[in-house]
Design a protein around this motif. Structure first.
Motif, PDB file in Angstrom:
ATOM      1  N   ASP A 105     105.582  20.392   3.207  1.00  0.00           N
ATOM      2  CA  ASP A 105     106.165  21.620   3.756  1.00  0.00           C
ATOM      3  C   ASP A 105     105.464  22.063   5.030  1.00  0.00           C
ATOM      4  O   ASP A 105     105.342  23.266   5.286  1.00  0.00           O
ATOM      5  N   VAL A 106     105.023  21.110   5.837  1.00  0.00           N
ATOM      6  CA  VAL A 106     104.232  21.456   7.018  1.00  0.00           C
ATOM      7  C   VAL A 106     104.987  22.406   7.953  1.00  0.00           C
ATOM      8  O   VAL A 106     104.398  23.332   8.521  1.00  0.00           O
ATOM      9  N   SER A 107     106.291  22.217   8.099  1.00  0.00           N
ATOM     10  CA  SER A 107     107.070  23.091   9.001  1.00  0.00           C
ATOM     11  C   SER A 107     107.100  24.524   8.490  1.00  0.00           C
ATOM     12  O   SER A 107     106.994  25.473   9.278  1.00  0.00           O
ATOM     13  N   LEU A 108     107.225  24.673   7.171  1.00  0.00           N
ATOM     14  CA  LEU A 108     107.257  26.019   6.601  1.00  0.00           C
ATOM     15  C   LEU A 108     105.889  26.689   6.712  1.00  0.00           C
ATOM     16  O   LEU A 108     105.799  27.893   6.976  1.00  0.00           O
ATOM     17  N   PHE A 109     104.825  25.916   6.518  1.00  0.00           N
ATOM     18  CA  PHE A 109     103.487  26.457   6.713  1.00  0.00           C
ATOM     19  C   PHE A 109     103.330  26.975   8.141  1.00  0.00           C
ATOM     20  O   PHE A 109     102.795  28.067   8.375  1.00  0.00           O
ATOM     21  N   THR A 136      98.915  14.967  16.789  1.00  0.00           N
ATOM     22  CA  THR A 136      99.891  14.138  17.493  1.00  0.00           C
ATOM     23  C   THR A 136     101.295  14.289  16.922  1.00  0.00           C
ATOM     24  O   THR A 136     102.274  14.445  17.664  1.00  0.00           O
ATOM     25  N   ASN A 137     101.410  14.246  15.591  1.00  0.00           N
ATOM     26  CA  ASN A 137     102.733  14.226  14.953  1.00  0.00           C
ATOM     27  C   ASN A 137     103.360  15.610  14.799  1.00  0.00           C
ATOM     28  O   ASN A 137     104.581  15.743  14.773  1.00  0.00           O
ATOM     29  N   HIS A 138     102.516  16.647  14.681  1.00  0.00           N
ATOM     30  CA  HIS A 138     103.055  17.975  14.407  1.00  0.00           C
ATOM     31  C   HIS A 138     102.601  19.035  15.407  1.00  0.00           C
ATOM     32  O   HIS A 138     102.890  20.223  15.211  1.00  0.00           O
ATOM     33  N   ALA A 139     101.889  18.622  16.442  1.00  0.00           N
ATOM     34  CA  ALA A 139     101.404  19.551  17.474  1.00  0.00           C
ATOM     35  C   ALA A 139     100.559  20.676  16.881  1.00  0.00           C
ATOM     36  O   ALA A 139     100.575  21.806  17.378  1.00  0.00           O
TER      37      ALA A 139
END
Length: 526
Positions: A187-191, A242-245
């Motif tokens: 849930d990296v985007s929600l975090f 790199t992958n999630h800025a």
């Protein structure tokens, strides 16, 4: 779906302002690590983070009841009087027809597994200590054999052998943490959307032996510190960068530095890797005062260190000795001063009151906070001045004070996982009760948008900012004069005195800030 890992709801509880002591940061990535390890071993798994999704217990039950899975593992957080809700959720799943094996893991079930398995038939097993390898073994056994009843020797797993007997075979902690895959970030985007910090776990355990901490007992070995290599940590940070800025990180370690010279060198190596990789990041961590020395801190600051949580615990020599901190007050002072020289104003772990506090010790704590200029905002000041040690099962202090837990009736709170106590010195106990009331009242007056990290919102009016300053000065002045009163009056600890002073001083705080709009910006008085 073969396995579901549940982060159950954690409803807010205004009565438990110090909830950080109950959910150690070091546990926050357990679910992600378990997920990655299961997937590495080709086991299908889903994370259901009801806490992150802001689900209620009812929503969580409804979702899980519609799913098909063989194993449900629940990262179980102690919620004081609301803990029963977690067990009600699992019992309701059974009533809804869920037949999957239900396992609990985390700090709370590790120390309370006998009570849990003895009282809640809906629970099949408890993972005791470090969860990754134990849950992997459990999942393999369930998925290959469909049942673990024929085998009672899964290391790290506590099982109900009979209604009155629980079996448990310890599992040694993972020696080489580099062998664990990086934790899953489902849930990296929600975090990121919610502005939640990205955590990195660089080590496990601690070389300290503090009596108020259950970190080492959780892992099963006293003073066992295990660190990932600097390169392994850097590789994970680089991947997220790199992958999630992602550019802002916080280490979930109870103690970022390892012991001695080797620990400092490892930290410097990580700093050099970040610098040579040209990563534009910021990060924070937690450590002991004796870990702060100029060479390593200077390199870490260059690499992006901006935030340090410093485990001071006390400004009283007797208290530090009692807690087995193996630190002096002067070492605490030097650590604060050095961090400030590098532009870092640390946040603090501090225990104003413990079961054996004396008025002399409280006075030493107060003078330390005043001398070091730590009480700068009302939110920080209120927490520091009233903070009381919590005794959780598994800590050396709990074992020293509390007999074998017993439970009667159906009230879950009576499990004694956390132990209420009365401060031995009656004057200190009375003083603590009054100060807790005053500080709670002050916290309730703070504007809802107040941020402890930034001290105040830029949108506040000048009157509101003035009110915050007045509230802070008022808290300090009230603490000082109340402490003097108890120092000078040996028999002033009756309930009548406590009630009268609490009411009078609360009114004094309210009257002090009323002209500055805080009463309109904040919540109702406690």
């Amino acid at each position: 779906m073969s396995v579901i890992l549940l982060e159950h709801p954690r409803p807010a509880n205004p009565k438990r302002l110090e909830e950080v002591v109950n959910a150690p940061l070091s546990a926050c990535l357990f679910t992600g690590y378990i997920t990655s390890l299961l997937r590495k071993n080709e086991i299908e798994v889903e994370i259901v983070d009801a806490h992150l999704y802001d689900w209620s217990f009812e929503q969580t039950t409804s979702y899980l009841a519609r799913k098909a899975f063989r194993l449900l593992c629940v990262h179980t957080i102690y919620l004081w009087e609301k803990t029963q809700n977690v067990f009600d959720l699992l019992s309701n799943l059974r009533s809804a027809g869920v037949t999957a094996h239900i396992n609990l893991y985390g700090y709370y079930p590790t120390f309370a597994y006998k009570n849990i398995l003895g009282r809640f038939s809906c629970i099949d097993s408890v993972t005791v200590g470090e969860p990754e390898m134990t849950i992997l073994d459990l999942a393999r056994r369930l998925l290959s054999e469909g049942d673990i009843s024929s085998e009672k020797h899964v290391q790290g797993l506590a099982l109900r052998e009979s209604k009155s007997n629980v079996v448990f075979h310890p599992r040694p902690p993972i020696h080489d943490l580099d062998q664990l895959p990086f934790p899953d970030r489902q849930d990296v985007s929600l975090f990121q959307e919610k502005g939640i910090m990205t955590y990195i776990q660089g080590n496990r355990g601690c070389y300290g032996q503090c009596t108020f901490c259950y970190l080492n007992p959780f892992y099963g070995e006293i003073s066992q510190w295990r660190g990932r290599s600097a390169k392994n940590i850097f590789d994970e940070i680089f991947k997220l960068y790199t992958n999630h800025a992602i550019t802002n990180f916080y280490f979930s370690d109870a103690n970022f530095f390892g012991p001695g010279k080797t620990g400092k060198e490892r930290a410097i190596t990580l700093a050099e890797l970040i610098l040579s990789g040209n990563l534009d990041i910021s990060f924070g961590f937690e450590c002991r005062a004796n870990d702060i020395e100029e060479h390593s801190i200077s390199r870490l600051v260059m690499a992006g260190l901006t935030n340090v949580f410093l485990g001071l615990e006390s400004g009283d020599p007797a208290s530090l000795k009692r807690m087995r901190k193996h630190l002096t007050v002067d070492e605490n002072k030097k650590a604060i001063q050095l961090l400030r020289e590098y532009g870092i104003e640390p946040t603090y772990g501090f225990i104003m009151f413990d079961p054996y506090s004396t008025l002399e010790g409280v006075r030493n704590n107060y003078e330390f906070l005043k001398e070091m200029g730590i009480m700068t905002t009302p939110a920080v000041t209120a927490h520091l001045l009233h903070h009381r040690q919590t005794l959780f099962q598994g800590t050396p202090d709990y074992q020293m004070m509390i007999p074998e837990p017993t439970c009667t009736g159906q009230d879950f709170v009576c499990s004694n996982y956390d132990a209420p106590y009365t401060i031995k010195d009656r004057r200190v106990a009375a003083f603590s009760e009054i100060i807790a009331h005053i500080c709670g009242a002050a916290l309730s007056l703070l504007p809802r948008t107040f941020d402890c990290a930034t001290h105040a919102s830029a949108a506040f009016t000048m009157d509101t900012k003035t009110g915050l300053v007045m509230l802070n000065h008022g808290l300090i002045a009230i603490f000082e004069k109340t402490l003097q009163y108890f120092e000078n009056n040996k028999h002033s600890h009756s309930q009548e005195v406590i009630q009268e002073m609490s009411q009078r001083l609360t009114h004094e705080i309210r009257t002090l800030v009323e002209p500055y709009s805080l009463l309109h910006a904040g919540n109702a008085l406690l």
